[in-house]
Design a protein around this motif. Structure first.
Motif, mmCIF file in Angstrom:
data_model
loop_
_atom_site.group_PDB
_atom_site.id
_atom_site.type_symbol
_atom_site.label_atom_id
_atom_site.label_comp_id
_atom_site.label_asym_id
_atom_site.label_seq_id
_atom_site.Cartn_x
_atom_site.Cartn_y
_atom_site.Cartn_z
ATOM 1 N N ASN A 74 45.214 68.679 76.545
ATOM 2 C CA ASN A 74 44.796 68.248 77.879
ATOM 3 C C ASN A 74 43.809 67.087 77.827
ATOM 4 O O ASN A 74 43.815 66.214 78.702
ATOM 5 N N PHE A 78 44.478 63.791 80.003
ATOM 6 C CA PHE A 78 43.592 63.496 81.127
ATOM 7 C C PHE A 78 42.286 62.801 80.744
ATOM 8 O O PHE A 78 41.546 62.371 81.628
ATOM 9 N N GLY A 83 40.080 66.670 81.079
ATOM 10 C CA GLY A 83 40.879 67.551 80.238
ATOM 11 C C GLY A 83 40.145 68.832 79.893
ATOM 12 O O GLY A 83 40.737 69.919 79.891
ATOM 13 N N ILE A 86 40.094 71.085 83.077
ATOM 14 C CA ILE A 86 41.402 71.688 83.321
ATOM 15 C C ILE A 86 41.661 72.812 82.327
ATOM 16 O O ILE A 86 42.183 73.880 82.691
ATOM 17 N N SER A 87 41.286 72.618 81.090
ATOM 18 C CA SER A 87 41.486 73.646 80.070
ATOM 19 C C SER A 87 40.653 74.889 80.359
ATOM 20 O O SER A 87 41.100 76.016 80.137
ATOM 21 N N THR A 90 42.370 76.729 83.132
ATOM 22 C CA THR A 90 43.567 77.358 82.563
ATOM 23 C C THR A 90 43.200 78.620 81.802
ATOM 24 O O THR A 90 43.895 79.640 81.878
ATOM 25 N N GLY A 195 52.720 74.942 82.083
ATOM 26 C CA GLY A 195 51.267 74.898 82.074
ATOM 27 C C GLY A 195 50.662 76.132 81.430
ATOM 28 O O GLY A 195 49.639 76.053 80.725
ATOM 29 N N CYS A 330 49.206 72.394 87.935
ATOM 30 C CA CYS A 330 50.300 72.296 86.971
ATOM 31 C C CYS A 330 51.285 71.201 87.361
ATOM 32 O O CYS A 330 51.888 70.561 86.480
ATOM 33 N N TRP A 333 49.699 68.175 86.130
ATOM 34 C CA TRP A 333 49.819 68.211 84.670
ATOM 35 C C TRP A 333 51.211 67.776 84.225
ATOM 36 O O TRP A 333 51.368 67.011 83.273
#
Length: 373
Positions: A74, A78, A83, A86-87, A90, A195, A330, A333
Motif C-alpha cells: 500500500n 499510495f 499507504g 490505509i493499511s 485494513t 483488498g 477498496c 485501491w
C-alpha cells in the motif's frame, strides 16, 4: 515438476483466500450476482476477468518490489503516509472479520456438532496457532486440502442441478434491479475481496522465487474463482426466488442431496472459516511485526487473544458501519492497482568470476539464518 506444484499451491491459496465462509454459504453470490437475474452471467465473467488480471498483477508487483506485507504494498501504491493509514484501517477490518469468523466456528460446533461454543473457538485457535508455526507453507498446505474439496462440491452441485426443471433459468432470470447496480456489483465484489486478500497474497508473492509460477497460479486461481461463482449461481438461480428466504442458500441445496453431501458441506464451511482465519492472522501478524517492538513469537498469540475476546461479544453492527467505508476504499485501491505500472523484474546479479569465488571460499564463513515465524 516443482514449478507445476508451486503453481497449484498458489492457485489453491488464491481461491481459498477469496472464497470465504460467505462464499461457501452462497450468501455473497446471491447478493452480488444472482439477484441481478440475467445480468449475473455476464457480471460473473467480468468479475472473473478482474480476478485473473488484478490478482495476478498484484502478486507480480509485490514480488518485484519485494513487499514483505500488505503495508509495504500500500505504501508503494499510495505513498508513505496514505499507504500506512490505509493499511492500519485494513488491519482493523481484518481483526473484526476474523473475530466474527471465529464466532461462526463456535456456532457450527454448538448448533451442528452438539459441542460447547467455547470448544469451537479454542480448537480453532489452537489449530490455527499450530499451523501458523509453519509460516506461509502452512497456509499453502491447508488450502491445498480445502480447495479441492470445494471444487468437488461445486461439481456435485452442478451435475445435480442439470436434472432440475429450472436449470436453464440462469440465462433468462428476470430482475427489478437497475443496469447500473448490476454492473457496479462485480466491481465492488472484486475490489473488496482483493483488498482483503492482499494480506495473504502479498507475502505469498514475496516468498515465491519463480515469477512464472506466480503468473500461472494467479491466472488459474482467478479462473477457479470464476468457475465456483458460476456453479453456485447456476444452482441457486434454479431455485429463485424461493431461495432468497434462506440464511444459508447453498445449504438448502446441499441438504437435499443426502446426509453425505450435507456433512461435506458443513465440514467445508468450517474449513473455509479455519483457512481464512489462518491466512488473515498471518497477514496481520506480518504487518504488526513491522510496527510493534514486540518479539515476533508473541504477535500471533496476542492477535488471536484479541479476536477471541471480541468473539465473545460480537460487534457485527459496528463492522456493518465500517464495511461500506472499507468497500469504497477498496474501489479506490483497485483503481490505483489498475493504474500502477508494472515494476521491472529484479535484476539478477552477474555470477562472480573465478577470483571472487576463491576469495569467497577462503574469507567467508557459512552463516545459518534463523527466520522466526
Amino acid at each position: 515438476m516443482k514449478t507445476h506444484v508451486r503453481t497449484l499451491q498458489i492457485a489453491f491459496t488464491y481461491i481459498g483466500t477469496i472464497v470465504g465462509a460467505g462464499f461457501a454459504t452462497g450468501q455473497e453470490i446471491l447478493q452480488f450476482f444472482t439477484r441481478y437475474g440475467h445480468w449475473a452471467l455476464l457480471t460473473i465473467l467480468f468479475s472473473t476477468a478482474l480476478f485473473v488480471w488484478l490478482g495476478t498483477k498484484m502478486m507480480v508487483i509485490a514480488r518485484r518490489i519485494e513487499a514483505d506485507s500488505y503495508e509495504d504494498f500500500n505504501r508503494h501504491l499510495f505513498g508513505e503516509k496514505v499507504g500506512a493509514s490505509i493499511s492500519l484501517f485494513t488491519m482493523l477490518i481484518l481483526i473484526g472479520v476474523n473475530s466474527i469468523m471465529l464466532a461462526g466456528a463456535g456456532a457450527i460446533f454448538k448448533e451442528h456438532l452438539g459441542m460447547p461454543y467455547q470448544a469451537g473457538l479454542l480448537l480453532t485457535i489452537l489449530g490455527s496457532y499450530l499451523l501458523l508455526k509453519r509460516g506461509i507453507s502452512g497456509i499453502l498446505q491447508i488450502n491445498s486440502m480445502v480447495v479441492p474439496l470445494m471444487l468437488t462440491l461445486s461439481l456435485i452441485i452442478v451435475f445435480n442441478t442439470l436434472g432440475v426443471p429450472g436449470a436453464g433459468r440462469f440465462l433468462f432470470l428476470p430482475t427489478d434491479h437497475s443496469f447500473f447496480g448490476a454492473w457496479m456489483s462485480p466491481l465492488l465484489y472484486t475490489a473488496f475481496n482483493l483488498g482483503m486478500a492482499q494480506a495473504v497474497l502479498v507475502p505469498l508473492a514475496r516468498h515465491t522465487d519463480d515469477e512464472r509460477a506466480l503468473i500461472r497460479g494467479g491466472i488459474l486461481g482467478g479462473a477457479g474463482i470464476g468457475f465456483m461463482l458460476l456453479a453456485a449461481h447456476f444452482a441457486m438461480s434454479s431455485q429463485m426466488p424461493g431461495i432468497l428466504q434462506f440464511e444459508i442458500p447453498m445449504g438448502s441445496i446441499a441438504f437435499r442431496l443426502g446426509p453425505i453431501v450435507q456433512t461435506i458441506f458443513l465440514l467445508l464451511i468450517f474449513m473455509e472459516i479455519f483457512s481464512t482465519f489462518v491466512a488473515d492472522i498471518y497477514g496481520v501478524s506480518v504487518q504488526l511485526q513491522q510496527r510493534l517492538p514486540v518479539a515476533p513469537a508473541l504477535v500471533t498469540p496476542l492477535l488471536m487473544l484479541i479476536c477471541y475476546v471480541f468473539s465473545q461479544f460480537g460487534f457485527s453492527s459496528l463492522l456493518s458501519v465500517f464495511y461500506p467505508i472499507f468497500g469504497g476504499l477498496c474501489m479506490v485501491w483497485a483503481v490505483m492497482l489498475l493504474r500502477a505500472p508494472m515494476s521491472p523484474p529484479p535484476r539478477q546479479s552477474d555470477p562472480p568470476g573465478p577470483e571472487a569465488k576463491a576469495i569467497t571460499i577462503v574469507a567467508v564463513k557459512p552463516v545459518i539464518r534463523i527466520t522466526r515465524k
